[in-house]
Design a protein around this motif. Sequence first.
Motif, PDB file in Angstrom:
ATOM      1  N   TYR A 209      12.437  47.024  15.161  1.00  0.00           N
ATOM      2  CA  TYR A 209      13.200  45.861  14.703  1.00  0.00           C
ATOM      3  C   TYR A 209      14.482  45.626  15.494  1.00  0.00           C
ATOM      4  CZ  TYR A 209      10.699  45.325  10.171  1.00  0.00           C
ATOM      5  OH  TYR A 209       9.781  45.095   9.171  1.00  0.00           O
TER       6      TYR A 209
ATOM      7  N   GLU B 181      17.462  46.399  -2.601  1.00  0.00           N
ATOM      8  CA  GLU B 181      16.078  46.121  -3.004  1.00  0.00           C
ATOM      9  C   GLU B 181      15.595  47.004  -4.154  1.00  0.00           C
ATOM     10  OE1 GLU B 181      13.414  46.102   0.307  1.00  0.00           O
ATOM     11  OE2 GLU B 181      14.414  44.418   1.272  1.00  0.00           O
TER      12      GLU B 181
ATOM     13  N   SER C  61      10.789  53.272  10.133  1.00  0.00           N
ATOM     14  CA  SER C  61      10.304  52.422   9.050  1.00  0.00           C
ATOM     15  C   SER C  61       9.685  53.347   8.006  1.00  0.00           C
ATOM     16  CB  SER C  61       9.269  51.435   9.610  1.00  0.00           C
ATOM     17  OG  SER C  61       8.600  50.803   8.552  1.00  0.00           O
TER      18      SER C  61
END
Length: 472
Positions: free
Chosen positions: A437, A164, A428
């Motif tokens: 998650y 990303e 996170s």
Amino acid sequence: MTFSSDFLWGSASAAYQIEGAFEEGGKGPSIWDEWAHLPGKTFEGTNGDVACDHYHRFNEDIALMKEMGLKTYRFSIAWTRIFPEGTGAENAEGIAFYNALIDALLANEIVPMVTLYHWDLPKALQDRYQGWESLEVVDDFVQYAIKCFECFGDRVKHWIVMNEPNIFTSLGYVMKLHPPGYQDEALFLKTFHHTVLAHAKTVIAYKERGYTGMIGSSIAYSPSYAASEKAEDLYAKEMFDATGPLWYLDSYYKGTYPEKGVHYYTKKGVMPTVTDEEIQMMKKGAALCDFIGINYYQTAMVAHNPEDGVGFSGMNTTGKKGTQSENGVPGLYKHVRNESLEYTDWDWAIDPDGLRYGLEILKERYDLPIIISENGLGAYDVVTEDEAVHDDYRIRFLRQHIEACEAAIDNGVELLAYCTWSFTDLLSWLNGFKKRYGFVHIDFESGSLKRLKKDSFEWYKQVIASNGRNLG
Ligand code: BGP
């Protein structure tokens, strides 16, 4: 049979979010070690100092992966474990750690899928030349990548160069949410461009050395819809694509930037210098990629935004549903709520059909095999009195997204792997430990870090065993 017999059912993680041991094993500090220790930068001051303590407990985690029947495990290498100062002397202990991890995975018949960069730049390089701002980072990154190929390339056959790049540069150089915490569009475009060069040069270096594995990078991909059929909304969508998803994907996978975006940024005076030589290298790198990696979480609904309209006003990092304010780029577009979709507690749109839509766009535009390197639901989980986590909402989310993959494959998309985010719960970046998650719950609250299988663990086990035929 929709999924091929060698389809890679997987799950993903990143070094900073799971390893812990941030000052052990000869590791040097990264920009995230520094950032998360600055007051007010992360949710309730959470950091990855200990995280899941995977550095010490990886054998326990791999035993759980084996029990599940996981086919591939995607993890990232911390550059600072290999080269504590970013360049120079290598750290044998760091190399030994990843050798042990890779060997343990292979011994359990799990294919290692390795990310080379998941945001934890050596702090030394930030201090030395401002990290991604300097062209120097490109060659330093390539040297680090080559070292990883030399150390692990005999056993690792799936490489994701960048994770990303669009997120860490936009959050780091426009939104002030990631290190180094700037707000400067020209710098954002320049640093992003340096990631493209680092990616292309790394792919070329890998192929030129004769390695036979697969290599690509992972882009955070949000396919978009126009908010209405009005021309101004359609135009907003076009411009969102040209300065967003297509900017990122074309540069990595075509070796060019989309014309509309170049025109817009040039007029604005923020377009970075891109030389002919660089374009040649970008194209060469793009042509050598074996797959497109995408991380898919949600789609974007885009509408017209006047010159005096909304800018960036923050993200919902509290997990209080409905607190996300409208964001946009004045004069270009803004994000609006998609009333046809449900949203998570962090206000992320839940849109399995959007995944199919996106996969088919990628197939048409780039015609490469695809790896979904992340997909998952961040949610609050509750441990019940009988020591269980009944995460039927996660099962529903993943089932619908796998069905979307199935539909895309039936329409000609070549999908090689599907990795959920994530195997265990983890840190996170901006939302702390509460946004979970994983298939495996971790007790962060008491600090015991005890692992507990959630209902979704058994469910995914059966999905894998049936090669996607039994979705429950
Ligand atoms: C992606 C990152 C992951 C992970 C995931 C979930 O952008 O590659 O590292 O964090 O998003 O995001 P979050 O933790 O913000 O919910």
